[in-house]
Design an enzyme around this catalytic site. Structure first.
Site, mmCIF file in Angstrom:
data_model
loop_
_atom_site.group_PDB
_atom_site.id
_atom_site.type_symbol
_atom_site.label_atom_id
_atom_site.label_comp_id
_atom_site.label_asym_id
_atom_site.label_seq_id
_atom_site.Cartn_x
_atom_site.Cartn_y
_atom_site.Cartn_z
ATOM 1 N N GLY A 94 0.895 -1.092 -0.033
ATOM 2 C CA GLY A 94 0.058 -0.202 0.033
ATOM 3 C C GLY A 94 0.821 1.344 -0.177
ATOM 4 O O GLY A 94 0.190 2.241 0.546
ATOM 5 N N SER A 95 2.088 1.159 -0.444
ATOM 6 C CA SER A 95 2.834 2.340 -0.749
ATOM 7 C C SER A 95 3.311 2.970 0.869
ATOM 8 O O SER A 95 3.611 4.265 0.610
ATOM 9 C CB SER A 95 2.351 3.405 -1.534
ATOM 10 O OG SER A 95 2.119 3.044 -2.862
ATOM 11 N N SER A 143 5.136 -5.763 -2.556
ATOM 12 C CA SER A 143 5.031 -4.208 -2.683
ATOM 13 C C SER A 143 5.837 -3.653 -1.548
ATOM 14 O O SER A 143 6.688 -4.095 -1.123
ATOM 15 C CB SER A 143 3.640 -3.532 -3.123
ATOM 16 O OG SER A 143 3.728 -2.111 -3.440
#
Length: 561
Positions: free
Chosen positions: A130-131, A213
């Site tokens: 989620g960055s 991520s």
């Protein structure tokens, strides 16, 4: 599944425990080091069921004086605490037409799922992506019901602090602060797993830490943290943007920008930030991310920080020094991670300038050579591939190259894309592989697109990937059909990485990569020319192309040391 009412709360905000006896009534009532928790059964579509414990607190509230501080264990409770409801998400923006912020600073909890058996199973600890800004342990895709069943594991999904509250080092302001709050959360969760997971039927000596991520980068950060040594035994890092780690100069820039966006005096302290409403901090953090335009220089607001303590060096430097966690590593990326970038610039000249500017932020001397390997980034496809490789593939290769010198390493490339995504020119986009690993085609945010295509092809890729991931989690090796990523032939430990960095291994079986598609295969040293260009590019130190700014920031940080 029947609805469950929300439990009452204690004064500290945690769900209250019932006055039930301290003795477990059934397999769903489990002891932890802080107290008993009672879970529920989750019925799956195929008629099977799993055991589920939701919102199990491992840490105390992070509000008030605990904001920007290291995570603390959850206080003990009496009786049995209900674990039938997911806990609150960490404070984060909602990306709606309003500026609404959701979540609670009392967010240090985790969710546990296991098959409805009494066998002791290996453990997967999952860190969401989620960055570093959004996400939670119980995002619909990540709830893990099918994964626990299909991979036969005890699945633990961790909630941790995000954005300015979790991934911003504010030590440049007066006062005491932890440089890496989110990393401290993840470390505390791993300690909780070590001390408690056996009660849930998990093997504390067979823990795989896994993420995608930002969560994949969190996995590699834990591998680089001395404080995490011994807390896990295998690692899976999917699409990890591990080059985007903050230097002290970057942290100083963003901490001061946060103060500015909050309209606080320049000499504000950590205590002043602790006195602010958390929603105002989240909104100010979003404002500085979009309006500061630093993303044009690959300068993200939020990331782990090299603090000489929890994270002593940049993770890539730790891997290259050979001091990372000595565990088997499975790592890889998707073929079209940043295909959205095809639509960012209309003119070829603008794409080339943007590519050089992005890379020059880290290494201005080598930027032109790397861009040249992508045909000058003139076409939309070349620019998108350059951005994807800069953020995901090149850092993953750097880690694989270094880890493979000392420890078992396997690398993959996920290339399967349903027909609609191929027709749209998007391909195997970022996070697309999660639908296969979690065994749930409906959970993806773009499931309306991924459902259009061959169900047999989708199921085949799912089965192949789950078999490899299961084998790795259970045995530390994804199986004989997936050769290890090797950078030299000799078994002589004195042979160094440099001996194999200047040539392709395509002809001699080096650098094997498992390609996942309708027809999966193994290729050796794909994109060898690009790999060689990236190996001379320094992706560890942001600011090379902006010396005046970094010099000023370094002067400020020198006053703090």
């Amino acid at each position: 599944m029947s609805a469950h009412s929300h439990p009452a709360s204690q004064p500290n905000g945690h769900p209250a425990a019932s006055s039930a006896s301290a003795q477990p009534a059934d397999v769903l009532t489990v002891p932890t080091t802080a107290g008993y928790v009672r879970g529920i059964y989750e019925q799956l579509e195929d008629g099977s069921r799993v055991r589920s414990w939701r919102g199990v607190y491992f840490g105390d509230t992070t509000a008030g004086p605990a904001r920007f501080q290291a995570a603390r264990p959850v206080p003990p409770w009496a009786g049995v605490r209900d674990a039938s409801e997911f806990g609150p998400v960490a404070p984060q923006p909602t990306y709606s037409w309003t500026e609404r912020v959701e979540g609670s600073e009392d967010c240090l909890h985790l969710d546990i799922v296991r098959p409805d058996t009494d066998r002791t199973l290996p453990v997967v600890v999952y860190l969401h992506g989620g960055s570093y800004i959004v996400g939670s342990s119980h995002m619909f895709m990540l709830r893990g019901f099918n994964m626990a069943r299909d991979l036969d594991v005890v699945y633990v999904s961790v909630n941790f602090r995000l954005g300015a509250l979790g991934y911003l080092d504010v030590r440049s302001l007066a006062g005491q602060a932890c440089a890496n709050p989110a990393l401290s959360d993840q470390l505390l969760a791993l300690h909780w797993v070590r001390d408690n997971i056996a009660a849930f039927g998990g093997d504390p000596q067979a823990v795989t830490v896994m993420g995608e991520s930002a969560g994949g980068a969190a996995v590699l950060t834990l591998m680089a943290s001395p404080a995490a040594q011994g807390l896990f035994h295998r690692a899976i890092a999917q699409s990890p943007p591990i080059s985007l780690v903050h230097s002290r100069a970057q942290s100083t820039l963003w901490a001061r920008e946060l103060v500015n966006r909050l309209a606080l005096p320049r000499m504000s302290t950590v205590r002043d930030l602790q006195d602010q409403d958390f929603a105002d901090i989240v909104r100010a953090g979003q404002s500085m991310m979009w309006r500061k335009q630093e993303l044009l220089h690959l300068n993200s607001c939020y990331a782990p920080t090299v603090d000489r303590q929890l994270l002593p060096e940049h993770p890539i430097d730790v891997f290259e020094s050979g001091t990372q966690a000595p565990v088997p590593l499975l790592i890889g990326t998707n073929a079209d991670e940043a295909s959205f970038a095809k639509f960012l610039f209309q003119r070829a000249r603008a794409r080339r300038r943007a590519g050089v500017r992005l890379l020059s932020s880290f290494d201005s001397a080598a930027a032109e050579e790397v861009v040249a390997q992508y045909n000058g980034a003139h076409s939309r496809s070349d620019f998108a591939q350059l951005l994807a490789d800069a953020l995901f593939w090149a850092p993953a290769v750097a880690v694989a190259e270094a880890h493979a010198v000392h420890h078992p390493t396997w690398m993959y490339s996920f290339e399967f894309a349903p027909v609609v995504l191929r027709a749209l020119g998007l391909g195997a986009v970022h996070s697309l592989e999660l639908s296969h690993l979690f065994g749930d085609a409906q959970a993806s945010r773009i499931s309306v697109l991924t459902r259009m295509g061959s169900a047999a092809d989708f199921a085949g890729v799912t089965q192949t990937m789950q078999q490899h991931w299961r084998q790795f989690i259970h045995a530390g090796d994804p199986g004989p059909q997936w050769p290890a990523y090797r950078v030299f032939h000799s078994g002589d430990p004195a042979q160094r990485l440099e001996a194999a960095r200047d040539n392709s291994g395509a002809d001699v079986g080096l650098r094997a990569v498992r390609r996942f598609d309708v027809e999966s295969s193994v290729v050796c040293d794909p994109k060898a020319d690009k790999r060689l260009a990236w190996q001379d590019y320094n992706m560890r130190q942001w600011g090379a192309g902006r010396p005046e700014l970094v010099e000023a920031l370094d002067f400020i940080t020198s006053l703090l040391d």
